[in-house]
Write a protein that holds these residues in place. Structure first.
Motif, PDB file in Angstrom:
ATOM      1  N   ALA A  96      -6.592  -3.990   5.767  1.00 16.28           N
ATOM      2  CA  ALA A  96      -5.783  -4.778   4.843  1.00 16.28           C
ATOM      3  C   ALA A  96      -5.445  -6.143   5.421  1.00 16.28           C
ATOM      4  N   VAL A 137      -7.366   2.717   1.430  1.00 13.36           N
ATOM      5  CA  VAL A 137      -7.302   1.931   2.669  1.00 13.36           C
ATOM      6  C   VAL A 137      -8.367   2.341   3.676  1.00 13.36           C
ATOM      7  N   VAL A 142     -10.288  -2.229  -0.378  1.00 11.16           N
ATOM      8  CA  VAL A 142      -9.151  -3.051   0.033  1.00 11.16           C
ATOM      9  C   VAL A 142      -9.396  -4.517  -0.299  1.00 11.16           C
ATOM     10  N   ILE A 145       3.875 -10.008   7.289  1.00 10.39           N
ATOM     11  CA  ILE A 145       3.249  -8.683   7.348  1.00 10.39           C
ATOM     12  C   ILE A 145       4.329  -7.697   7.756  1.00 10.39           C
ATOM     13  N   THR A 203       0.840  -1.194   0.000  1.00 14.94           N
ATOM     14  CA  THR A 203       0.000   0.000   0.000  1.00 14.94           C
ATOM     15  C   THR A 203       0.880   1.250   0.000  1.00 14.94           C
ATOM     16  N   ASN A 220       2.119  -2.763   4.692  1.00 18.03           N
ATOM     17  CA  ASN A 220       1.208  -1.657   5.003  1.00 18.03           C
ATOM     18  C   ASN A 220       2.013  -0.374   5.157  1.00 18.03           C
ATOM     19  N   ASN A 221       2.115   0.357   4.061  1.00 20.51           N
ATOM     20  CA  ASN A 221       2.896   1.586   4.053  1.00 20.51           C
ATOM     21  C   ASN A 221       2.033   2.836   3.947  1.00 20.51           C
ATOM     22  N   LEU A 262       2.171  -8.853   2.951  1.00 21.45           N
ATOM     23  CA  LEU A 262       1.401  -7.615   3.006  1.00 21.45           C
ATOM     24  C   LEU A 262       2.288  -6.526   3.582  1.00 21.45           C
ATOM     25  N   ILE A 308      -4.530  -0.282   8.225  1.00 17.08           N
ATOM     26  CA  ILE A 308      -3.749  -1.520   8.333  1.00 17.08           C
ATOM     27  C   ILE A 308      -4.654  -2.681   8.707  1.00 17.08           C
ATOM     28  N   ASN A 368       4.619  -3.688   8.586  1.00 14.90           N
ATOM     29  CA  ASN A 368       3.902  -2.439   8.812  1.00 14.90           C
ATOM     30  C   ASN A 368       4.885  -1.291   8.957  1.00 14.90           C
TER      31      ASN A 368
END
Length: 256
Positions: A118, A60, A66, A134, A10, A85-86, A83, A115, A136
C-alpha cells in the motif's frame, strides 16, 4: 478538522478500520473504504455521505488490487493525503513448534508486506500532498510476550520497524509515519482470539479474558473509537511533527 484530507483506509469493513473510517468522515475527510469483504458497503451506509466515500474492494496481498484501488481513489477525489494501514489477521494460535511455514508466511504477508504494498502504491501521491501521513496499525503484541501467537507478534514488531524507516524515507517531503499499538480491543475479533487461546490451553474463554484484563493497569478492554481518535489526530494538523512513533493505546498493557 480533516476537510483537506483524503484517506485510504484498509480493513475498513469492520472493527477498528470501520471506526477509523467513520471518524475521518465525521471530521470532513474524503474516505476510501478498502477491504476484501462486502462490509465496506455497510461502512459506507453508516457514514451516509456518498459524495465523500468510496467503497473499493481491495486485497492487500495482491499488488495489482492495491494499486488499482489507490488509483481509483485518486481519480475519484483528485488526491491522496493519508494512508491508514489497518488490514491484518490474527494468525495461528499455537506454540512455535505447532505452526506451519505457510501460516507464518500468510501472517507476515498480510500484516507487514501488505503495508509495504500500500505504501509503495500511495507514495507518489503522499509525497505530493501538502500534508501527507501514514498511520499503521501495530499492536502491543509487538512489544511484549504473546504466548502461542508467534507469527502475530513478529509481524507487529515488523510493523514498528517499518514505520520508523518510513518516517525517515518520507520525512524530506513532510510526510509523517506513525504506528498505533492497541492493547486488547473490545469486539468480535478479540473474542475469537480468547476462544482459540482457551482451546489451546484447555480452559474456558472467560479464564483467558480475565487473565488479559488482570495484566492491564486499567483492567478494561479498549474501545475501537479510542484508536480511531488517535488516527485522526496523527493525520491532522496537530500531528504535523509527530513521526516515527509507536504509540500505545493499551490500558497500560505495554510501557515502551
Amino acid at each position: 478538522m480533516l476537510s483537506d484530507c483524503t484517506a485510504f483506509v484498509t480493513g475498513a469493513s469492520r472493527g477498528i478500520g470501520r471506526e477509523i473510517a467513520i471518524a475521518f468522515a465525521e471530521e470532513g475527510a474524503n474516505v476510501a473504504l478498502a477491504a476484501r469483504g462486502e462490509g465496506i458497503y455497510e461502512t459506507a451506509d453508516l457514514i451516509d455521505a456518498p459524495e465523500r466515500t468510496l467503497a473499493v474492494e481491495t486485497d492487500v496481498t495482491d499488488s495489482d488490487s492495491v494499486t488499482d484501488a489507490i488509483e481509483e481513489t485518486v481519480e475519484t477525489f483528485g488526491e491522496l493525503t493519508c494512508l491508514v494501514n489497518n488490514a491484518g489477521i490474527a494468525g495461528p494460535t499455537a506454540p512455535v513448534e505447532g505452526i506451519e511455514e505457510d501460516e507464518w508466511l500468510e501472517t507476515l504477508d498480510v500484516n507487514v508486506v501488505g503495508i509495504a504494498r500500500a505504501v509503495k502504491a500511495a507514495a507518489p501521491h503522499l509525497r505530493e500532498a501538502e500534508r501527507g501521513s501514514i498511520v499503521n496499525l501495530s499492536s502491543i503484541g509487538g512489544k511484549r510476550p504473546y504466548p502461542n501467537r508467534g507469527p502475530y507478534a513478529a509481524s507487529k514488531m515488523g510493523v514498528i520497524g517499518l514505520t520508523r524507516t518510513l518516517a525517515y524515507e518520507f520525512g524530506d517531503d513532510g510526510v509523517t509515519a506513525n504506528a498505533i499499538c492497541p492493547g486488547p480491543v473490545a469486539g468480535e475479533r478479540i473474542e475469537r482470539v480468547f476462544e482459540r487461546q482457551a482451546e489451546e490451553r484447555g480452559v474456558e474463554p472467560e479464564v483467558v479474558k480475565d487473565e488479559v484484563r488482570s495484566s492491564l493497569a486499567i483492567r478494561e478492554l479498549i474501545e475501537p473509537e479510542e484508536i480511531a481518535a488517535l488516527a485522526v489526530h496523527l493525520a491532522g494538523p496537530e500531528g504535523r511533527h509527530t513521526t516515527g512513533q509507536d504509540i500505545n493505546v493499551s490500558s497500560g498493557g505495554a510501557w515502551y
